[in-house]
Design an enzyme around this catalytic site. Structure first.
Site, PDB file in Angstrom:
ATOM      1  N   TYR A  50       4.734  -6.849  -7.730  1.00  0.00           N
ATOM      2  CA  TYR A  50       3.365  -6.326  -7.350  1.00  0.00           C
ATOM      3  C   TYR A  50       2.328  -6.198  -8.292  1.00  0.00           C
ATOM      4  CZ  TYR A  50       6.236  -4.285  -3.339  1.00  0.00           C
ATOM      5  OH  TYR A  50       7.232  -4.293  -2.260  1.00  0.00           O
ATOM      6  N   HIS A  81      -3.454  -3.943  -4.447  1.00  0.00           N
ATOM      7  CA  HIS A  81      -3.131  -2.608  -4.707  1.00  0.00           C
ATOM      8  C   HIS A  81      -2.796  -2.142  -5.671  1.00  0.00           C
ATOM      9  CE1 HIS A  81      -2.972   0.154  -1.360  1.00  0.00           C
ATOM     10  NE2 HIS A  81      -1.462   0.070  -1.161  1.00  0.00           N
ATOM     11  N   ASN A 110       3.150   5.022  -0.987  1.00  0.00           N
ATOM     12  CA  ASN A 110       3.081   6.039  -0.298  1.00  0.00           C
ATOM     13  C   ASN A 110       3.747   7.391  -0.733  1.00  0.00           C
ATOM     14  OD1 ASN A 110       5.744   5.061  -0.143  1.00  0.00           O
ATOM     15  ND2 ASN A 110       5.873   4.840   2.128  1.00  0.00           N
ATOM     16  N   ASP A 167      -7.615   1.047  -5.543  1.00  0.00           N
ATOM     17  CA  ASP A 167      -8.178   0.060  -4.851  1.00  0.00           C
ATOM     18  C   ASP A 167      -9.099   0.288  -3.519  1.00  0.00           C
ATOM     19  OD1 ASP A 167      -5.598   0.310  -3.941  1.00  0.00           O
ATOM     20  OD2 ASP A 167      -6.148  -1.141  -2.256  1.00  0.00           O
ATOM     21  N   ASN A 204      -2.473   4.917   1.613  1.00  0.00           N
ATOM     22  CA  ASN A 204      -1.497   5.627   1.664  1.00  0.00           C
ATOM     23  C   ASN A 204      -1.397   6.462   0.502  1.00  0.00           C
ATOM     24  OD1 ASN A 204      -0.497   4.908   4.291  1.00  0.00           O
ATOM     25  ND2 ASN A 204       0.463   3.096   3.572  1.00  0.00           N
TER      26      ASN A 204
END
Length: 224
Positions: free
Chosen positions: A15, A20, A70, A95, A116
């Site tokens: 990631y 994100h 989240n 973001d 989230n």
């Protein structure tokens, strides 16, 4: 005065270059620029560093939650509760789909637009009064869900624009820590360079001249 700066993102190699994780990118660079070491703190389930004094005039914690997006609110809630940090003393870097790459904006409170990480932070703090530094990553193309879009790596040109907005943000972050959020906001909002201009330059010019010439020739020679 800002006493806690939170960068939002997802942990893990897969990631780290996705849209994100823009919040992670900024806080990591800010830590390096100011000689702050971010260390894993199991108690807060996050990477945590502390910036002492300096130009900010006081200490501030830097925090990168190591839960997934989240569940970002848990580390924020735990650290803020432990050190008695109020929501209005927190700056969350994240973001933002509503802005093109190259744009950065500071605001306090407001809607979370389906983010989230912000949703969990607001629920955990029972408040929307924290400050936000929003890094534009652009809207997803038609047919692409926002959740899928932010988990993709931006192409080189977009990443370059996001990096430019991060660089501009780093230039005002010390003002935020010192409590001059209005001044930081005004300065940042005059610095950013939205990608719209770049997009205009990329758009190929429509060549209409050949069609005009064709029509002109028809008028000269008439119908067959």
């Amino acid at each position: 005065m800002i006493r806690l700066v939170v960068g939002l993102g997802n942990p893990g190699k897969e990631y780290e270059r996705t849209r994100h994780n823009a919040g992670f990118w900024l806080v990591e660079r800010f830590a390096i620029a100011n000689g702050v070491v971010l260390r894993k703190d199991p108690k807060f389930k996050a990477l945590v560093g502390k910036m002492e004094g300096g130009a900010a005039g006081g200490s501030a914690f830097l925090l990168l939650p190591q839960n997934f997006m989240n569940a970002s609110g848990q580390p924020v809630q735990m650290l803020a509760g432990f050190f008695k940090i109020k929501p209005e003393e927190i700056l969350v870097v994240h973001d933002e789909l509503d802005f093109p790459p190259g744009t950065a904006r500071i605001k306090q409170g407001g809607g979370i637009a389906g983010h989230n990480g912000l949703k969990d932070i607001s629920q955990r703090l029972a408040s929307h009064d924290y400050w936000r530094l929003r890094l534009g990553v652009g809207k997803p193309p038609p047919g692409t869900e926002g959740g899928d879009y932010v988990l993709q790596k931006p192409p080189a040109e977009e990443r370059e624009a996001i990096d430019a907005s991060i660089e501009n943000s780093l230039g005002v972050l010390l003002q935020c820590l010192a409590g001059d959020l209005q001044g930081a906001m005004q300065k940042l909002h005059t610095l950013d360079k939205p990608a719209k201009e770049a997009e205009k330059k990329k758009e190929p010019e429509k060549k209409k001249e050949p069609e005009k010439e064709k029509g002109f020739l028809k008028s000269l020679f008439g119908k067959k």
